[in-house]
Structures are given as C-alpha cells and as structure tokens.
Write an enzyme that holds these catalytic residues in place. Structure first.
Site, PDB file in Angstrom:
ATOM      1  N   HIS A   1       4.339  22.536   2.775  1.00  0.00           N
ATOM      2  CA  HIS A   1       3.757  21.531   4.347  1.00  0.00           C
ATOM      3  C   HIS A   1       2.206  21.992   5.129  1.00  0.00           C
ATOM      4  O   HIS A   1       2.453  22.514   5.739  1.00  0.00           O
ATOM      5  CB  HIS A   1       5.040  20.699   4.718  1.00  0.00           C
ATOM      6  N   ASP A   2       0.817  21.044   4.864  1.00  0.00           N
ATOM      7  CA  ASP A   2       0.153  21.540   5.706  1.00  0.00           C
ATOM      8  C   ASP A   2       0.505  21.882   7.521  1.00  0.00           C
ATOM      9  O   ASP A   2      -0.299  22.814   7.370  1.00  0.00           O
ATOM     10  CB  ASP A   2      -0.928  20.047   5.411  1.00  0.00           C
TER      11      ASP A   2
ATOM     12  N   ASN B   1       5.908  14.567  15.743  1.00  0.00           N
ATOM     13  CA  ASN B   1       4.734  13.677  14.829  1.00  0.00           C
ATOM     14  C   ASN B   1       4.332  12.678  15.771  1.00  0.00           C
ATOM     15  O   ASN B   1       4.915  11.413  16.275  1.00  0.00           O
ATOM     16  CB  ASN B   1       5.055  12.858  13.964  1.00  0.00           C
TER      17      ASN B   1
END
Length: 481
Positions: free
Chosen positions: A225-226, A285
């Site tokens: 996951h970046d 997020n």
C-alpha cells in the site's frame, strides 16, 4: 524509480513515468491492467539498457482497495474495477445493516468508505458474477504485479488491512464475515508481512526486458500500500507528530503500536491500517488534491490549461474564507464537473458562490487545511495527548501555498518533504530485506541525511480560527461517504 544507497543515505532516479487512466467499458470504470504491466516492463527495459550493474531487488507498491481475480492459470478473468466506479453505490449501508457497524469496526478497525474492497466484492456477489465462482486467486493490484514478476500468489499485509475483511487484531482474513454476506473466500491467498522476499525474478520476464543475472534479482514485497511505504519513508516520525501523505488523497494520521478500536474512533470514522515493522497507521482518508486535479481536467477540456504555478498565483489575488467546502462530502467523490459541484455545494450551504478559477482553487486549499485541523484535533482526542508537528510528504508537499495554509490553519509547524517518500520507503524496506540496512530507524535516518526538508511556521491564527468555527458548523452533520 531506481534507488541506490544504504546507511549513508539514498539516491533516486526516475526511469519511466506514465499516466494511469481508467477505462470506461460497458458503462463501468476499469483499470487497464495489461497496459500497466507493459509500462512496468518498459521501465525495467530502460534500466537494462542504461546500466550494466545487476539489480539487487524489485518492490512494487500501488494504491489500495482494488483487486484482480485470476483463474488457475494465473490469467485475468476481467479488467479490475476502478474504486470510483458507481457499482458500490448504496452497498456500504446495506452491508452495515446486515453486519452492524460496531462489529465491522471491532473486527476490521477500518474507516467506512463506500469503495472499500468489501463492498466491491459484495457488489459482484449480488450481481451473481460468474467470475467470483471461476476465480482461483484474489490479489490486490500490487500483489498482482509482484505475481507477474515472481510467480508467487500472496497478498501483502498492509494492503490486506485496507479491504475491510481482514481481522486487525488476529491478522487474518475475516472469512466468517464474508460467509455471512454470501461472499466466497476460496480465492483468498496467504498474507505475508512487508519485507517478505517473494522469490527471484522469473527468467522469462528477465529475458523479455533484457535484465542481466536474473537469477540474482529478488522480488521483495515492501509496504505494497503506497501510504504504508510513504509513512515508512517519513523521517522524524514519533508519537507526537502527524503525517499527511498528500496526493490525490490526503492520508492524515499517526503511527501507533496497537489499533485504536474505541467507540470514539468508530464515531469519528478513523481507520487502523497495517504499517511496516509491526506498526498501525491510525488515520483518516481525506479527499485530497483530487479536488484540484479534477478542476484542472474540466478546465483543460474547456481549452484552459492551468499549471500549478498559474493556479497558485490566481489564489493569492482572492478574498480568503468566503467559500468553504467539506472535501469529504459525497458531492466530490466523482462528479462530472468538479468546479460546478463546488459552486452548487456552496450555494446549497448558503455561502458565497466562488466564480473565478482563483476563487475555486482557494476554496479547495483553504478547506483542505481546515479539514486537516479537524482530523488532527480528533486524533488528539483519541490519543489523549498533544500533536505538535505535521509532516507532509508526497506530491502535495511541493505545494508551498497548501503547506503554509496547513501551518496557519492547524496552528502547528509543518515540515514538508521528501516528495518521493513512497519510493524511499519502498527502497528502504528492500534494503532491510536484502541485508543492506538493519532496521526502520536506521533507514529513516538515512533518508533524512540526503533529502532537504522545508519548515513552515503558523501565522494569521485569528482569521483561521474564525474560519475553523464556520468549517466545524459546516461539517457537523456531514454524511459518511
């Protein structure tokens, strides 16, 4: 990207950059996975042409939540869906009604977002999609690329935790949850930790791209996951520092040792994602520079091309704080015309409607800075202590105006850089896995020795405080995406 280095620091070189644009196929948005694989091979070919020294290792990271389904032979059964596709509309609420919000959060620790992998798989189940029955293997996007490189079918832990069907405490697939929703799980593979050596580069791939000494090249799963790799590549992180991985999305959070699964964390819609070195990323997020990117796209289609410097000059000539938006309002997830969506939102909420380009972008940037403050203050409530510094990494760290707005809006020092934190974290994990670095702490120290960071101090606190009170009222009853 090609990286060199060790304890004395790292150097990066860009080998090949390409656009990643979704396809519209039969009314749905998909990723062009075959083209992505072709571009990756092109990047490896450029290395093979340019350098004689053999590669030590290769590691892949991408965005989260999206996946591929493979048959027994390892072939794609369909193009992977783009998470902004509308096939999941309304399904989050349906799943929550069946399972219960408290239980979903207690088991997975994940933020409720309508495009989470759980709802994507549920949409296929509801549609009686034959590919779910045919599927032999489910892989997240970076795991699929690692499979094409190494031949090994596994899912790396940091990305598995973004699916909302992974048990955050037990560190395993939540198969019972899937069964209750009628979703099969026969295709779920082994989950491996970041830093796992998956094997060696497949000889046929090495031959195709012209890489020498293929039998020596290791394929390493970094934080696939970046954001996991970006946070790993962020120097100076400690329990009192917030990270913002700033790009299309803004991931705002802290690195902690254990998941935070309190009722407050659920009510505030925070997420517990797996990090590298047995850490948890407690974060939210936030819709990030997607707002601006989509405005640029619309204006470009109208024949008006604005670069970042052009936009920032225009912002500096507008009156501040007259129009604010909640970046995470459903209005902005995937509208056909972002500037118009922003204007409609402001009109609906009784604010001045931004008209010019500068006013629209100023609205976006000020609103992002205020949303960051809201999330930081919520983090302080959850953790019970003060967070004194914000560290911005990723492409958004180059936006000096947004960094200054973040310092002013949050009333905290902001440190920006490195821009390529994701790549640095990826390369650092490879270096640890291949024995060139001892641990994460040494790696972060190595990163900060080579990359300059910029500091922003807060000012104009009174104006920003007034704006924040308005922003809190604006977002007080905002629906979950």
């Amino acid at each position: 990207m090609m990286g060199r280095g060790g304890e004395q620091g790292f150097e990066l070189e860009e080998l090949h950059r390409f656009a990643n644009t979704p396809l519209n196929k039969d009314g749905h948005l998909h990723w062009d996975a075959p083209r992505l694989w072709s571009e990756i091979k092109k990047g490896l070919s450029i290395y093979a042409t340019r350098y004689k020294e053999p590669l030590t290792s290769i590691g892949v990271d991408t965005w989260a939540v999206d996946y591929v389904l493979l048959n027994e032979a390892g072939e794609l059964l369909e193009l992977p869906y783009y998470y902004r596709d509308h096939r999941t509309d309304g399904l989050m609420q349906e799943v929550v009604a069946k399972i219960g919000k408290n239980r979903l959060f207690a088991e997975t620790g994940l933020q409720f977002l309508p495009f989470n992998t759980l709802y994507q798989l549920y949409s296929q189940t509801k549609a009686n999609d034959a590919n779910l029955v045919k599927a032999a293997t489910f892989l997240m996007i970076p795991d699929w690329i690692n499979f094409r490189l190494s031949g090994r079918r596994v899912v790396e832990y940091t990305n598995a935790t973004t699916t909302q069907f992974f048990k955050v405490k037990e560190k395993r697939w939540a198969t019972e949850l899937l069964e209750e929703l009628g979703i099969g799980h026969h295709f779920l593979p082994e989950v491996v930790q970041p830093g796992t050596v998956l094997g060696k580069l497949l000889p046929q791939v090495a031959q195709e791209v012209g890489l020498r000494q293929a039998t020596q090249i290791l394929i390493v799963a970094p934080g696939t996951h970046d954001t996991a790799s970006a946070v790993a590549g962020t120097p100076y992180l400690d329990q009192h520092r917030v990270f913002i991985s700033s790009g299309t999305w803004s991931l705002v959070g802290v690195e902690v040792a254990q998941p935070v699964l309190s009722s407050q964390a659920l009510d505030l819609n925070f997420t517990n994602e797996g990090g590298v070195a047995n850490t948890i990323r407690l974060l939210k997020n936030v819709m990030g520079l997607w707002l601006v990117q989509e405005c640029q796209r619309v204006w470009r289609e109208e024949g008006r091309n604005y670069s970042w410097p052009d936009l920032l000059k225009l912002v500096k000539h507008v009156t501040s704080f007259e129009s604010l938006i909640d970046p995470d309002a459903p209005d902005f997830l995937n509208p056909p015309n972002m500037p118009e969506a922003i204007r409609v939102y402001c009109q609906r909420t009784g604010q001045r409607v931004p008209e010019g380009v500068g006013e629209v972008i100023g609205c976006c940037l000020e609103s992002l800075a205020l949303k960051y403050r809201l999330v930081v203050e919520q983090l302080e409530v959850l953790l019970g202590y003060t967070l004194d510094t914000i560290h911005v990494v990723g492409g958004g760290s180059q936006n000096e105006l947004l960094c200054q707005f973040t310092a002013d809006g949050c009333g905290r020092e902001v440190i920006s850089g490195p821009v390529e934190a994701t790549t640095l974290g990826n390369v650092m994990i490879q270096a640890i896995s291949t024995g060139q670095l001892p641990d994460l702490t040494t790696g972060r120290t190595a990163i900060k020795t080579r990359f300059s960071l910029k500091h922003y101090l807060p000012s104009q606190s009174n104006e920003w405080n007034k704006a924040f009170e308005r922003f809190k009222r604006l977002t007080a009853h905002a629906p979950v995406l």
